[in-house]
Design a protein around this motif. Structure first.
Motif, PDB file in Angstrom:
ATOM      1  N   ALA A  83       0.830  -1.205   0.000  1.00 40.52           N
ATOM      2  CA  ALA A  83       0.000   0.000   0.000  1.00 40.52           C
ATOM      3  C   ALA A  83       0.863   1.252   0.000  1.00 40.52           C
ATOM      4  O   ALA A  83       0.570   2.230  -0.686  1.00 40.52           O
ATOM      5  N   LEU A  84       1.982   1.194   0.764  1.00 40.27           N
ATOM      6  CA  LEU A  84       2.895   2.351   0.809  1.00 40.27           C
ATOM      7  C   LEU A  84       3.525   2.594  -0.557  1.00 40.27           C
ATOM      8  O   LEU A  84       3.583   3.719  -1.052  1.00 40.27           O
ATOM      9  N   LEU A  85       3.971   1.494  -1.173  1.00 43.02           N
ATOM     10  CA  LEU A  85       4.592   1.595  -2.485  1.00 43.02           C
ATOM     11  C   LEU A  85       3.621   2.219  -3.481  1.00 43.02           C
ATOM     12  O   LEU A  85       3.988   3.033  -4.331  1.00 43.02           O
ATOM     13  N   LYS A  86       2.352   1.828  -3.324  1.00 49.85           N
ATOM     14  CA  LYS A  86       1.341   2.338  -4.237  1.00 49.85           C
ATOM     15  C   LYS A  86       1.152   3.841  -4.065  1.00 49.85           C
ATOM     16  O   LYS A  86       1.033   4.570  -5.055  1.00 49.85           O
ATOM     17  N   VAL A  87       1.152   4.286  -2.808  1.00 43.57           N
ATOM     18  CA  VAL A  87       1.034   5.732  -2.574  1.00 43.57           C
ATOM     19  C   VAL A  87       2.211   6.460  -3.211  1.00 43.57           C
ATOM     20  O   VAL A  87       2.059   7.497  -3.859  1.00 43.57           O
ATOM     21  N   LEU A  88       3.399   5.840  -3.056  1.00 47.55           N
ATOM     22  CA  LEU A  88       4.609   6.437  -3.621  1.00 47.55           C
ATOM     23  C   LEU A  88       4.487   6.542  -5.143  1.00 47.55           C
ATOM     24  O   LEU A  88       4.743   7.601  -5.731  1.00 47.55           O
ATOM     25  N   LEU A  89       4.088   5.436  -5.763  1.00 46.78           N
ATOM     26  CA  LEU A  89       3.958   5.434  -7.222  1.00 46.78           C
ATOM     27  C   LEU A  89       2.914   6.446  -7.681  1.00 46.78           C
ATOM     28  O   LEU A  89       3.086   7.126  -8.695  1.00 46.78           O
TER      29      LEU A  89
END
Lengths: 546, 524
Positions: B41-47
Motif C-alpha cells: 500500500a505504501l509503495l502504491k502511494v509512492l507510485l
C-alpha cells in the motif's frame, strides 16, 4: 502441414493401441505421455497453419466421389486445440486418480479414451459428410461405453440411453446424408450448393441431417439423454463429454449450413433455430436452478450454454459474421471452463461424499485451489470480462446490434444472469463454514495418498473439520485448465484469427459509421466471395437505427 | 514499453502482486502478511505521487495493448483518473492498517487480505481505464473480487447479503455490457476523452445515442446506488467494518459514481449530454436519491445501516454536481468524490471500533461512548459534522460549491434540496453525537460485559445461523483507548476531514485540483 495432420491422428490412435496391449493397467505415465505428445502435435499443426497460411488437407481413402477427406482449416485447428487442451488436462486428472487408486480404473478406459480423442480430431478435421458420419459413430460409441465402464446399474442405464440416442440420431442423419448423395453425388461440405437446395428432396435431406445432428448436440427438446449420461459419467470422462463432445455436432452443423455456397438455411428456419436456442437457455437454466446434484446442475448448465450457440444461425444468416466468430469462440471457450468446473466439483464432492450442492459446503477453506478453479470457470461461463466467455458473448452481442435483430440481445444478456443465478448455488456454500464435527469422522479407508510433501496437518483445532484438507495435484490441474480461459480471454487475437479465417462471409468489422458501413462491407464481401444472386434477397434490414 | 506505460502498469501490479503473495502465505505468517500488505500500500502511494507529479509536469502516461477489434485495453492517467487513484491509494493504505488492527480475517486472513488487494488493483484499473471496454472489465472483476469479502463472515446473513449483492451487480453489469456493445457499434470506439467523435455520431443519431446513455447510466446506477437500484447496499452491510469502509468510500459504490462521472464528462461530454436532454432527468434522480437516502437513514437504529443509507444519499451529491451544467457545480461534484470518501471512511472506522471495542452496533447503545473512546469519537464527530455540512470541514466545501454552481446555472431549487438534506443529515447524525458526548454511559461498556446483554449481538454469536465465525476478542488496548492500528487510520482520516476543509484553497488540495479539471472540461 500434412505431417502434423498425420500426427494428430496417428498419435492418439497409437495411444489407444498401446494402452490396450499394456499388461495390466498402464499406470499414470503412459497416458500422460501420449496426451502430451498429441497436444504437442496439435500445437505443431496450429503453428504450421499460421506459418503456412493455407489450410492443409488430405485424401484418406475411397473412390473419387466417395472419399474420406480431411481439411485443416481455421475452424478445425481451433477445435483441435480446444480438444487437445481439454483432453490433456482431463488425462492428467485421470492419471493422478490412477496413482491414488489404481484399482478403480477399468482396463478399457484408456484405450477407449484415446480412441475417442482420435475420433474427435478426425471429426473436426472432416471435410465431407461421410468422414463426419463415420467419426460420429466412433465418438458416440466410445463416449457411451466410457460412461458405462466400471460403473453400477444406474450408469449402465444412462450409458445405454446415451447410445440409443446416438443411434437414433445417426440413423436420421444417415438418411439425410444418403439423400444428399442421391441428389448431388458428392458429400464434401463445399459441394452443398444450389444443386441441393433447389431440389425438393434436398430440403428433406437437410432437414433430416439437421434434426439428427441437433439431437447429438443436443438442443432442447432433443436433449433427454444428456443429463443422466453427463452427470453419472466418471469424473475423468464427463468433462470431455460436456466440454468437447457436445461441440462436434454443432461444428458439423455450421459447416453444413454455411460451408457450401448454397442458401441452406431460410431466414425463418434460422429464426426457428435461434428460438429453440433461447428455449434451451431458459430451460437448461431453470433445470439447473432446481437440480439437486452438483454434476446434474452442471449438466443442465451445458444445455443452457449450448443454447446460446444457436444464436449463430439466425445472425450469420442475416449477414453478421461477428456472430460466426462470437458463436464459435463461445463454443471453444466453453470447453475448458466447463471441464475445469466439472473437475473441481468432482474433487470437492468426492471429499464430502455427498453429491448434492451441500457437498461443497466450506470448500473455500478446505480446498482453496479447487474453489478458485470453480470461481474462474464460473466467471467465464457467465461471460464476465476478461474471460474467454466474455469474448464470445461480446461478439454475439455486437452481431445482434449490427444486423438489427435486437431480440437476441435479451437471451444473451439474460442468459448470463441466469448463469449467475445457478452457478451461485455452487459458490455460495463454498464460503459457509466447513461442516465442523458433524457426525463421526470418516474412517481412513481412502487409498494411500501417493503425493508427498504437502501433508500439512491442520493444527488449529478450532477450525479443524473431519474432512481432511489434503490437497493434491488434481486441484492444480482444474485450476490450470480454468486459468486457460483467462489467458484466452486476455489475448483472444489468435483464436479470433483462426475462426475469422474460416468465416463463411467476408469479415464484417464494426465500422465507425455504424450499421450502414457494416452492411455495405458485408455486401461487398458477399459479392466477392459468393456471387449467388439468390442470397441478395435475404439482405437484412440494417436496423431501425440506420 | 515506455517509462510512462511502465509506471501505469506497475501501479496496477503492486496490489496484484501483494494479493498473489498474500494468497499463498500460510495463515500463521501474520507478520510477513502485514508487512507485505502495508508495504504494498505504501509503495502504491509512492507510485501514485510519482504519477501525479509526472502528469503535472506534462508527461504522458498511457499503456495500450490490442484486445478486441476496435477496443484496446487502455490504461491512461488523465486528470480525473488521477483524482480517483490518489484517493484510492491513500484510503487503501489507511484501510489496510485498519483491517490489520481489526483482525478482519478471523483465521482466514490470507484469503481476506488477498481479495482485499485484488479489489485494490481493480479499483486502480477502474480509475485508469482509458476506454469503456477496459472500464467494464475492471468493473465486473471488482464484483467478483468483492464477493468473497462481503460473505467473509460465512453466516447465513452474510451469504444472503452476498447473494443480493451479486444479483444487483451482475444485472447492472449486463446493462453496462449491452450499452458498451451498442456504443462500440455506433461509434466504433469507446475511448474516454474524445467527446468530439461521440458528438458527431450523436448529431446523426440522437435517439440511439440517448438510449445508449440511458442504458449505460442505468448499469452504473446499480453500483452508484441511485434510487430505485440501491437495495443491495444496506444488505451488504454484514461485511466486516474495513470491507464496509472500502465498499462505501473507494471501491464499489465509488466505482459506480466514478463511471457516471466519466461517461458524462469524458465519453459524451457535458455539453452533449445537456443537448440530448439527459442532464435534468439525472439531476432529478440524484435529488430523489439524496432525500430518500436521508429519510431512510433516519429510521435505522443499527449504526452500519444508518451509515449505509447516508452513503446512498451522499453519493448522489456527486451525481448532482455532474448533472448541473456549469463550472462551479462540476468542481463541487468532482471534489465531493474525494471528500465523501474521506468522511465516510472515518465514520466506518469509528463504527468498527465501537463494535470491536465496546460491542456497540446500534445508535441507541451509544450513550456516553465519548468518554470511553474520546479520540475515536472526536474523529467520528468531525466526519459526521462534515456530512451535515458544517464549516470548516470538507463537507461544507463540497456543499458550498454545489450550491453556488446551482445558482450560477439558474437552478436554485438545488439549494433547497441541499438545505433539506443538510437538515435531515443533522437529524440523524446529531443525536448520535449528543448521545456519545452528553449522555451518561447507560450500559456497562467494554466487550467483556457485552456478552451478557440480551441484545442482538448475543443472538448473532450463539445462533448457529449467523456470523459463523464469531468475531475475535476485543483488540488489546495497550496505552491507548483501542488498538493503535485501529486508532491511527481513524485519526488521520478524521484530521484530514478538517485539514482539507481549512486548506481547501491551498495549492495541491483536492479542491484546486477539481477546479483545474473542471476548467479543462468546460473548455470547448
Amino acid at each position: 502441414m500434412s505431417w502434423w495432420l498425420a500426427l494428430v491422428i496417428v498419435l492418439p490412435v497409437g495411444g489407444s493401441v498401446l494402452t490396450s496391449f499394456a499388461r495390466g493397467r498402464p499406470g499414470p505415465v503412459v497416458p500422460l505421455g501420449i496426451a502430451a505428445a498429441t497436444t504437442a502435435a496439435t500445437v505443431g499443426l496450429t503453428a504450421a497453419y499460421f506459418t503456412g497460411g493455407t489450410p492443409g488437407g488430405a485424401r484418406l481413402a475411397g473412390p473419387a466421389a466417395l472419399e474420406l477427406t480431411v481439411l485443416a482449416d481455421g475452424l478445425a485447428v481451433a477445435m483441435l486445440l480446444m480438444t487437445s487442451v481439454t483432453a490433456l488436462a482431463v488425462t492428467a486428472f485421470g492419471a493422478v486418480e490412477d496413482r491414488r487408486a489404481p484399482r478403480d480404473r477399468h482396463p478399457g478406459h484408456w484405450p477407449l479414451w484415446f480412441g475417442l480423442w482420435a475420433a474427435l480430431h478426425l471429426l473436426f478435421l472432416a471435410a465431407d459428410l461421410l468422414t463426419a458420419y463415420l467419426m460420429f459413430e466412433a465418438v458416440g460409441t466410445a463416449a457411451a461405453v466410457l460412461v458405462v465402464l466400471g460403473g453400477e446399474r444406474r450408469r449402465f442405464l444412462a450409458g445405454t440411453r446415451y447410445l440409443y440416442a446416438e443411434l437414433a440420431s445417426s440413423v436420421t442423419a444417415l438418411l439425410g446424408i444418403a439423400l444428399i448423395w442421391r441428389e448431388v453425388g458428392d458429400l464434401a461440405y463445399s459441394a452443398i450448393g444450389p444443386a441441393l437446395t433447389d431440389a425438393p428432396a434436398g430440403w428433406w435431406a437437410i432437414g433430416l441431417l439437421t434434426t439428427g445432428l441437433l439431437m447429438k448436440v443436443p438442443l432442447v427438446p432433443l436433449h433427454l439423454w444428456l443429463p443422466s449420461a453427463h452427470s453419472l459419467a466418471p469424473s475423468a470422462v464427463s468433462p470431455m463429454l460436456s466440454g468437447v463432445v457436445v461441440k462436434t455436432a454443432f461444428v458439423v452443423l455450421v459447416r453444413l449450413w454455411f460451408g457450401g455456397d448454397g442458401e441452406v438455411l431460410t431466414p425463418s428456419a434460422a429464426q426457428l433455430l435461434g428460438g429453440l436456442g433461447v428455449v434451451a437457455i431458459v430451460w437448461g437454466s431453470l433445470a439447473a436452478l432446481r437440480a439437486d446434484g452438483v454434476k446434474e446442475l452442471i449438466a443442465y448448465s451445458t444445455l443452457a450454454q449450448l443454447g446460446l450457440l444457436f444464436l449463430v444461425p439466425p445472425l450469420v444468416e442475416a449477414g453478421a459474421s461477428n456472430a460466426w466468430t462470437g458463436g464459435l469462440f463461445h463454443a471453444v471457450a466453453h470447453a475448458p471452463a466447463k471441464a475445469a468446473l466439472l473437475l473441481a466439483a468432482s474433487v470437492l464432492v468426492a471429499d464430502t461424499g455427498r453429491s448434492s450442492v451441500e457437498g461443497l459446503i466450506g470448500s473455500a477453506a478446505r480446498r482453496p485451489m479447487a474453489t478458485l478453479a470453480i470461481g474462474i470457470a464460473a466467471v467465464s461461463l457467465v461471460g464476465l470480462p476478461p474471460s474467454a466467455g466474455f469474448v464470445g458473448k461480446w461478439f454475439l452481442l455486437l452481431a445482434s446490434i449490427e444486423v438489427g435483430q435486437w431480440w437476441w440481445v435479451l437471451p444473451n444478456a439474460g442468459g448470463s444472469l441466469l448463469t449467475v443465478a445457478y452457478l451461485m448455488r455452487l459458490i455460495r456454500p463454498a464460503f459457509a463454514p466447513p461442516p465442523a464435527r458433524v457426525g463421526p469422522p470418516p474412517a481412513r479407508v481412502g487409498p494411500p495418498p501417493g503425493t508427498s510433501g504437502d501433508s500439512t496437518t491442520p493444527v488449529d483445532t478450532a477450525e479443524a473439520s473431519p474432512i481432511t484438507s489434503a490437497r493434491d495435484l488434481r486441484d492444480g490441474i482444474a485450476l490450470a485448465l480454468a486459468a486457460t480461459t483467462l489467458a484466452l480471454g486476455l489475448s483472444p487475437a489468435g483464436l479470433l484469427g483462426l475462426l475469422e479465417a474460416a468465416a463463411p462471409l467476408g469479415t464484417v468489422t464494426v465500422g465507425p459509421v455504424g450499421t450502414l458501413a457494416a452492411t455495405a462491407s458485408w455486401l461487398q464481401g458477399l459479392l466477392e466471395i459468393t456471387p449467388v444472386p439468390g442470397l441478395l434477397e435475404t439482405t437484412p434490414a440494417p436496423g431501425w437505427l440506420a | 514499453m515506455s517509462g510512462g506505460a511502465a509506471l501505469v502498469v506497475l501501479l496496477l501490479a503492486t496490489s496484484l502482486v501483494t494479493a498473489a503473495v498474500t494468497f499463498v502465505l500460510p495463515e500463521h505468517r501474520e507478520a510477513v502478511r502485514n508487512a507485505v500488505n502495508v508495504g504494498g500500500a505504501l509503495l502504491k502511494v509512492l507510485l501514485t505521487s510519482l504519477l501525479v507529479f509526472g502528469v503535472f509536469t506534462g508527461a504522458e502516461f498511457e499503456w495500450r495493448v490490442a484486445f478486441l477489434p476496435g477496443a484496446d485495453l487502455v490504461l491512461r492517467a488523465d486528470p480525473i483518473p488521477l483524482l480517483f487513484v490518489f484517493l484510492s491509494a491513500l484510503l487503501w493504505l489507511t484501510t489496510t492498517v485498519y483491517a490489520i488492527g481489526y483482525r478482519a480475517g478471523d483465521g482466514r486472513s490470507s484469503r481476506f487480505f488477498g481479495f482485499f488487494g485484488l479489489c485494490a488493483s481493480m479499483a486502480v484499473g477502474i480509475a485508469l481505464a482509458g476506454n469503456l471496454v477496459t472500464f467494464l472489465i475492471f468493473y465486473e472483476l471488482l464484483t467478483v473480487a468483492t464477493y468473497p469479502l462481503v460473505v467473509h463472515g460465512g453466516g447465513q446473513r452474510a451469504r444472503l447479503g452476498g447473494r443480493t449483492y451479486v444479483a444487483y451487480a451482475t444485472a447492472g453489469g449486463a446493462a453496462l455490457l449491452f450499452g458498451t456493445a451498442w456504443l462500440q457499434h455506433l461509434v466504433g470506439s469507446t475511448e474516454f476523452g474524445d467527446p468530439a467523435t461521440v458528438t458527431a455520431v450523436a448529431t446523426e443519431q440522437p435517439l440511439a445515442m440517448t438510449a445508449v446513455f440511458l442504458v449505460l447510466i442505468t448499469g452504473l446506477a446499480v453500483k452508484a446506488v441511485l434510487v430505485p437500484l440501491h437495495g443491495w447496499l444496506p444488505k451488504a452491510m454484514v461485511a466486516p467494518a474495513p470491507v464496509s469502509a472500502l465498499l462505501h468510500a473507494v471501491a464499489v459504490v465509488k466505482a459506480g459514481v466514478y463511471g457516471i462521472v466519466r461517461v458524462v464528462h469524458d465519453l459524451y461530454g457535458m455539453a452533449l449530454v445537456d443537448e440530448l436532454g439527459a442532464l435534468t432527468p439525472l439531476a432529478v434522480v440524484a435529488t430523489v436519491t439524496i432525500v430518500y437516502g436521508s429519510l431512510r437513514a433516519l429510521t435505522r437504529d443499527d449504526l452500519k445501516g444508518r451509515l449505509a443509507y447516508s452513503t446512498v444519499s451522499q453519493l448522489s451529491y456527486i451525481v448532482l454536481g455532474v448533472s448541473v451544467f456549469g463550472l462551479t457545480s462540476t468542481t463541487g461534484g468532482l471534489v465531493h468524490l474525494v471528500h465523501q470518501g474521506i468522511m465516510k471512511v472515518t465514520l466506518f472506522y469509528g463504527a468498527g471500533i465501537l463494535d470491536r471495542q465496546l460491542g456497540v452496533t446500534r445508535a441507541s447503545q451509544m450513550d456516553g461512548v465519548g468518554r470511553r473512546l474520546p479520540l475515536t469519537m472526536a474523529a467520528f464527530t468531525v466526519a459526521a459534522l462534515g456530512m451535515i455540512g458544517f464549516p470548516p470541514t470538507v463537507g461544507f466545501v463540497s456543499k458550498y460549491y454545489l450550491g453556488m454552481g446551482a445558482v450560477e446555472a439558474g437552478q436554485p431549487w438545488v439549494v433547497a434540496v441541499l438545505a433539506i438534506s443538510g437538515a435531515l443529515n443533522a437529524s440523524y447524525f446529531l443525536p448520535l453525537i449528543a448521545r456519545a458526548w452528553f449522555r451518561p454511559a447507560g450500559e456497562p461498556a467494554d466487550a467483556e460485559v457485552v456478552a451478557e446483554e440480551g441484545d442482538n449481538r448475543v443472538g448473532m454469536t450463539t445462533a448457529t445461523s449467523d456470523d459463523a465465525v464469531p468475531p475475535g476478542p476485543a483488540p488489546t488496548r495497550g496505552r491507548w483507548e483501542t488498538d493503535r492500528w485501529l486508532l491511527l487510520p481513524t485519526l488521520s482520516t478524521g484530521a484530514s476531514v478538517l485539514a482539507l476543509g481549512v486548506l481547501a484553497g491551498a495549492p495541491g488540495s483536492p479542491l484546486t485540483w477539481a477546479a483545474f479539471i473542471a476548467e479543462e472540461l468546460m473548455q470547448p
